[in-house]
Every structure is written in C-alpha cells, then in structure tokens.
Design a protein around this motif. Structure first.
Motif, PDB file in Angstrom:
ATOM      1  N   HIS A   1       0.821  -1.216   0.000  1.00  0.00           N
ATOM      2  CA  HIS A   1       0.000   0.000   0.000  1.00  0.00           C
ATOM      3  C   HIS A   1       0.857   1.269   0.000  1.00  0.00           C
ATOM      4  CE1 HIS A   1      -3.655   2.340   0.631  1.00  0.00           C
ATOM      5  NE2 HIS A   1      -2.993   3.049   1.543  1.00  0.00           N
TER       6      HIS A   1
ATOM      7  N   THR B   1      -1.198  -5.032 -10.560  1.00  0.00           N
ATOM      8  CA  THR B   1      -1.893  -5.285  -9.294  1.00  0.00           C
ATOM      9  C   THR B   1      -2.366  -3.984  -8.673  1.00  0.00           C
ATOM     10  OG1 THR B   1      -0.535  -7.261  -8.922  1.00  0.00           O
ATOM     11  CG2 THR B   1      -1.655  -6.327  -7.005  1.00  0.00           C
ATOM     12  N   ALA B   2      -1.516  -2.962  -8.714  1.00  0.00           N
ATOM     13  CA  ALA B   2      -1.896  -1.659  -8.172  1.00  0.00           C
ATOM     14  C   ALA B   2      -3.072  -1.069  -8.939  1.00  0.00           C
ATOM     15  CB  ALA B   2      -0.700  -0.708  -8.220  1.00  0.00           C
TER      16      ALA B   2
ATOM     17  N   SER C   1       3.470  -5.909 -10.560  1.00  0.00           N
ATOM     18  CA  SER C   1       3.128  -5.039  -9.431  1.00  0.00           C
ATOM     19  C   SER C   1       2.282  -3.855  -9.873  1.00  0.00           C
ATOM     20  CB  SER C   1       4.404  -4.543  -8.738  1.00  0.00           C
ATOM     21  OG  SER C   1       4.995  -5.581  -8.001  1.00  0.00           O
TER      22      SER C   1
ATOM     23  N   VAL D   1      -5.429  -2.726 -10.410  1.00  0.00           N
ATOM     24  CA  VAL D   1      -6.630  -3.476 -10.030  1.00  0.00           C
ATOM     25  C   VAL D   1      -7.106  -3.075  -8.632  1.00  0.00           C
ATOM     26  CG1 VAL D   1      -7.515  -5.776  -9.483  1.00  0.00           C
ATOM     27  CG2 VAL D   1      -6.132  -5.442 -11.526  1.00  0.00           C
ATOM     28  N   LEU D   2      -6.169  -2.950  -7.695  1.00  0.00           N
ATOM     29  CA  LEU D   2      -6.534  -2.619  -6.318  1.00  0.00           C
ATOM     30  C   LEU D   2      -6.959  -1.169  -6.147  1.00  0.00           C
ATOM     31  CD1 LEU D   2      -3.706  -4.461  -4.327  1.00  0.00           C
ATOM     32  CD2 LEU D   2      -6.107  -5.128  -4.478  1.00  0.00           C
ATOM     33  N   TYR D   3      -6.306  -0.295  -6.905  1.00  0.00           N
ATOM     34  CA  TYR D   3      -6.534   1.142  -6.753  1.00  0.00           C
ATOM     35  C   TYR D   3      -6.822   1.733  -8.147  1.00  0.00           C
ATOM     36  CZ  TYR D   3      -3.636  -0.401  -2.829  1.00  0.00           C
ATOM     37  OH  TYR D   3      -3.101  -1.109  -1.775  1.00  0.00           O
TER      38      TYR D   3
END
Length: 319
Positions: free
Chosen positions: A109, A135-136, A132, A138-140
C-alpha cells in the motif's frame, strides 16, 4: 536557476541494468527517487530486496521507501531467473554485504502513499515485469490518474524479441499484466528493444569512470565496471559482434529528463495474451488508415540521440 528534479517511483526486477539505472538516478540532479518497488524477475524478490537494501546503505539514501512487490506473475507460474546474465543478486559477481538484517517489506500500500504524497508529480518508471503495477491498477483503479507520467521499458515493435523471436522479456514474462496496464494507462511512453538495444556504454567510458570512482573511494560508483563487465561477458559470448551489454533500463530512466532527445510514434498498443508462440508480443497498429479498436494510444520510442545520451551519462556519473 536551479533544476527541479523529477519525482520518480521506480519499479524494477533488479537485473544489472536496473542497478545501473538506479545508480544513474543517484548521481543525477534531474531525478529524485521517491520510492523503489522490488519485484521478482531477473532475480528472486528476496534477493532483489537484499540488493535494494544494500544500495540504500551504500548511497546513504536510507530514507527512500523500499516497497515489496510481486513474487510471481499473474499467470501463477513460477518465475525463471537469470543469474548467468545478472548474477544471483543483480550485481554480477558481487554478493551484497549488509550492515543490518533485511527488514520485512510487505507494504504494498506504500505505493499509494508515495503517489498521494506527491500528487500529480510522480513519474512511474517501470523497467521490470509489470505485475506489481497491474496489481496496483486493479486494487486502486484511480491510481494512474494521479500520476504525472508513466515510462515503461518493454516490447519489441516490428523488431526481434529477446525472450522469443517476437517478444521482449518484460512483456513475455507476464503478458497479462503488460496488457492490463497498457489497456488502462493513458499516453504511456514505451521504450522497446528497438531503441534500448543501442544503449551501450563504451569500454573506454567505463574504464575512465572506474578510475574516477576508485580515486574518490566512491563505493557506489565502483559497482559500475564489475557489474557491467559481467553483463557484457554474457552478451559477447552469445554474440561476439555486439559492442557490450545493452542497458535497457538506464535508457528508460534517462528519458525521464531527456524525452526531447527521442522520437516517438503515437499508436494504439495491445499485448498478446495468447499462451502460444505469440505470448507477450507487442502489437502496435502502424497503419495510417485504421486503429486497433478500444485500445488507448501510447508513445512508442523509435529513435534517440545516442551521442548525447553517452555524453550526458558519462558526465553525470563523473560529477
């Protein structure tokens, strides 16, 4: 008038060219590294974390956050490492000796914290696999909208690959991540093998820099020659005609403050997610009359001023 350094969030897989890129940033007045995301790729994430910690100790930049990134690609496959090219720790023949134990970096985070701390100022430089960053995204989902620019080392457009005949290693190793990022990002600058293959520091420059750093007792600078020599040895054994090991990631981070020395072609881009011979192929629609539907356009580097690159790199390291 003082220079304003670009705020860079560096995402790398810690091969030798990643290390040279970070060392260049350390000596450059134009780049301010505000975070380092440590990924799997050329070496394991564990070894990359050790190397990132070693570099922070060696340069004294222990205040820069080291962020734990991906361990494997979105495919779930076990990654393949390349110690024969980069060494076990991305430092060629060198094993990093740490003063302190390696801390745990399960702090993904922190990417958000870094970007929000420098709202609309951060330039993301992704020179490894894109796992990475994907992934970021997708998450944010709004994260990239807060970023000033995105620079990506990857791809081979109408040019031979290095992982397969048509695919470059970063895009091939996690083709899903590469396609996801480039389908969500806007106006990224992409630095493919077409240009990065020419980013080779001549031996006479390297030897002179090594003497310079040795005279100063500069431990960080003294890494350059042994690690680049190790890297070049592998390339020359494979292809005796090559002048040296291409420093793909160095060229990409150099472009952050020197984009005016490049020519870019703005085209729609997609990455093949097929699990066959086309895996990871970078596809740009270069036709003048049609576009790939539903794919954003990006700036693909096609040429750069090699003479100025070498001159600027040499004098930046020698300051």
């Amino acid at each position: 008038m003082s220079r304003i350094a670009k705020k860079v969030l560096f995402i790398g897989d810690f091969g030798i060219d990643d290390i040279v890129a970070l060392l260049y940033a350390f000596y450059s007045e134009d780049i301010d590294i505000v975070g380092v995301v440590v990924d799997y790729g050329n070496i394991s994430k564990d070894n990359a974390t050790r190397t990132a910690t070693y570099l922070s100790e060696l340069t004294g930049l222990t205040n820069i956050p080291i962020i734990g990134g991906a361990v494997r690609p979105l495919t779930g496959e076990d990654p393949t490492y390349f110690p024969e090219i980069h060494g076990e720790y991305g430092l060629g023949p060198i094993t990093p000796d740490l003063k302190e134990p390696i801390p745990e970096f399960e702090n993904f985070h922190e990417i958000v914290n870094v970007i929000e701390s420098y709202q609309n100022e951060v330039v993301i430089v992704n020179v490894g696999r894109l796992t990475s960053l994907a992934t970021a995204v997708v998450l944010y989902p709004t994260l990239l909208s807060q970023v000033k620019e995105l620079f990506i080392m990857g791809g081979a457009f109408l040019y031979p690959g290095n992982a397969t005949p048509i695919a470059e290693a970063n895009f091939h190793s996690d083709h899903y991540a590469a396609n996801l990022v480039l389908s969500k990002a806007q106006k990224a600058k992409i630095f493919p093998l077409n240009v990065t293959s020419y980013a080779i520091i001549p031996d006479n420059y390297l030897n002179d820099l090594d003497k310079h750093f040795s005279r100063l007792g500069d431990q960080a600078g003294m890494l350059l020659k042994p690690i680049i020599d190790y890297y070049t040895k592998w390339y020359k054994e494979r292809d005796p005609s090559i002048l040296g090991g291409p420093l793909h990631d160095l060229l990409t981070i150099w472009a952050v403050a020197n984009s005016q020395y490049f020519e870019f072609i703005e085209k729609p881009v997609k990455i093949s997610t097929e699990s066959d011979d086309a895996r990871g192929q970078s596809i740009g629609d270069f036709r003048p009359f049609k576009n790939l539907a539903d794919y954003p356009t990006h700036f693909i580097a096609s040429k750069f001023d090699l003479a100025y690159f070498l001159e600027d790199i040499y004098f930046t390291f020698k300051k």
